[in-house]
Design a protein around this motif. Structure first.
Motif, PDB file in Angstrom:
ATOM      1  N   VAL A 123       8.740   7.309   0.934  1.00  0.00           N
ATOM      2  CA  VAL A 123       7.907   6.157   1.276  1.00  0.00           C
ATOM      3  C   VAL A 123       7.249   5.635   0.007  1.00  0.00           C
ATOM      4  CG1 VAL A 123       5.908   5.352   2.594  1.00  0.00           C
ATOM      5  CG2 VAL A 123       7.457   7.076   3.588  1.00  0.00           C
ATOM      6  N   CYS A 124       7.347   4.338  -0.208  1.00  0.00           N
ATOM      7  CA  CYS A 124       6.708   3.677  -1.349  1.00  0.00           C
ATOM      8  C   CYS A 124       5.754   2.628  -0.785  1.00  0.00           C
ATOM      9  CB  CYS A 124       7.779   3.032  -2.220  1.00  0.00           C
ATOM     10  SG  CYS A 124       7.163   1.899  -3.480  1.00  0.00           S
ATOM     11  N   PHE A 125       4.497   2.634  -1.224  1.00  0.00           N
ATOM     12  CA  PHE A 125       3.564   1.612  -0.743  1.00  0.00           C
ATOM     13  C   PHE A 125       2.712   1.105  -1.894  1.00  0.00           C
ATOM     14  CE2 PHE A 125       1.181   5.552  -0.241  1.00  0.00           C
ATOM     15  CZ  PHE A 125      -0.139   5.225  -0.527  1.00  0.00           C
ATOM     16  N   TRP A 126       2.225  -0.130  -1.746  1.00  0.00           N
ATOM     17  CA  TRP A 126       1.429  -0.762  -2.790  1.00  0.00           C
ATOM     18  C   TRP A 126       0.657  -1.932  -2.192  1.00  0.00           C
ATOM     19  CZ3 TRP A 126       6.502  -1.612  -1.873  1.00  0.00           C
ATOM     20  CH2 TRP A 126       6.950  -2.936  -1.809  1.00  0.00           C
ATOM     21  N   VAL A 127      -0.312  -2.435  -2.944  1.00  0.00           N
ATOM     22  CA  VAL A 127      -1.033  -3.648  -2.566  1.00  0.00           C
ATOM     23  C   VAL A 127      -0.814  -4.673  -3.666  1.00  0.00           C
ATOM     24  CG1 VAL A 127      -3.222  -2.908  -3.631  1.00  0.00           C
ATOM     25  CG2 VAL A 127      -3.246  -4.594  -1.791  1.00  0.00           C
ATOM     26  N   ASN A 128      -0.571  -5.931  -3.277  1.00  0.00           N
ATOM     27  CA  ASN A 128      -0.376  -6.941  -4.310  1.00  0.00           C
ATOM     28  C   ASN A 128      -1.687  -7.669  -4.593  1.00  0.00           C
ATOM     29  OD1 ASN A 128      -0.718  -8.841  -2.278  1.00  0.00           O
ATOM     30  ND2 ASN A 128       1.385  -9.610  -2.334  1.00  0.00           N
ATOM     31  N   ARG A 129      -1.655  -8.611  -5.506  1.00  0.00           N
ATOM     32  CA  ARG A 129      -2.883  -9.281  -5.935  1.00  0.00           C
ATOM     33  C   ARG A 129      -3.459 -10.205  -4.865  1.00  0.00           C
ATOM     34  NH1 ARG A 129      -0.003  -8.374 -10.533  1.00  0.00           N
ATOM     35  NH2 ARG A 129      -1.199  -7.548 -12.297  1.00  0.00           N
TER      36      ARG A 129
END
Length: 263
Positions: A123-129
């Motif tokens: 699982v890969c997760f992130w928040v963008n700008r």
């Protein structure tokens, strides 16, 4: 020589590898010596863990599910928080990140779709700008988990080893965990439309051709390329969830990230 030294001095320092915070963790969590693996000992809750440092917008947090336990319901939760775990006493942590920690603090988390956090899944997760929380599972299509993450202050990754998810391991985002395939966004050129074969999902609109596309950013994959292209042209709204469609990609292989959206 001087220009080279100046350039090196202005270069961004390498980020410390992500680890779990050693002290701010749920009562049932046990970490390994390297703080890369988090296991929940018992029950289905008290499994909250944090990254040991803030995670800037666009940086991917990559983890692998090590153990899945079928006797519970619900699974892994992921997200971000403004809580500095260095200042969070472990006994004060609530049993659940959703909704408990979200109600007590500036925290934004979401559960992964059902079937997306089984043993062995990456699982890969992130928040963008723009404050959008995304995830990918096994290098598949991007899934928009939620909007409205408040930017402008440091954010720490938060994970809840909850329910069916028994153990997780943080991975190096720079490593290649999957075979590379050429990403491909649909163009205006015609794409051959195979009929749905036995056992394959058929398009939810024409009920004839194979479902072979992915709508981005919501991640729904229930349409053939002809119908998906027509919906994108006519309304640009996903028929399943009504999210705005920003791109249509072939469902096989990981879709490309459009400039600016996923970073």
């Amino acid at each position: 020589m001087g220009a080279q030294l100046c350039s090196e001095a202005g270069a961004e320092a390498p980020r410390e590898a992500l680890r779990f915070h050693p002290e701010a963790k749920g009562a049932q969590v046990r970490l390994d010596a390297r703080r890369c693996t988090a296991r929940r000992r018992a029950t289905f809750h008290d499994g909250i863990v944090f990254s040991q440092r803030p995670v800037p917008p666009g940086e991917r947090v990559v983890l692998r599910v090590l153990r899945h336990e079928d006797r519970w319901r619900g699974g892994l939760r992921v997200g971000f928080t403004r809580l500095d775990p260095a200042h969070v006493p472990a006994p004060s942590l609530p049993p659940f990140v959703c909704p408990d920690l979200e109600e007590q603090s500036p925290t934004w988390a979401a559960v992964l779709p059902e079937g997306c956090a089984l043993a062995g899944d990456v699982v890969c997760f992130w928040v963008n700008r723009r404050g959008r929380l995304f995830a990918e599972v096994n290098a598949g299509p991007r899934i928009l988990l939620r909007k409205g993450v408040l930017m402008g202050a440091p954010l720490w990754a938060v994970m809840d080893v909850y329910g069916t998810t028994k153990a997780i391991e943080l991975l190096d985002p720079a490593a290649s965990w999957f075979p590379t395939t050429k990403p491909w966004f649909l163009s205006d050129d015609a794409v051959p439309e195979p009929e749905a074969r036995a056992g394959e999902e058929e398009c939810a609109i024409c009920f004839h051709h194979a479902a072979n596309t992915c709508l981005l950013p919501c991640g729904h994959t229930h349409f053939c390329s002809s119908c998906a292209r027509r919906v994108f042209r006519d309304t640009a709204k996903c028929p399943m969830c009504r999210w705005q469609i920003e791109a249509v990609a072939l469902a096989w292989g990981p879709p490309a990230v459009r400039s600016g959206e996923g970073s």
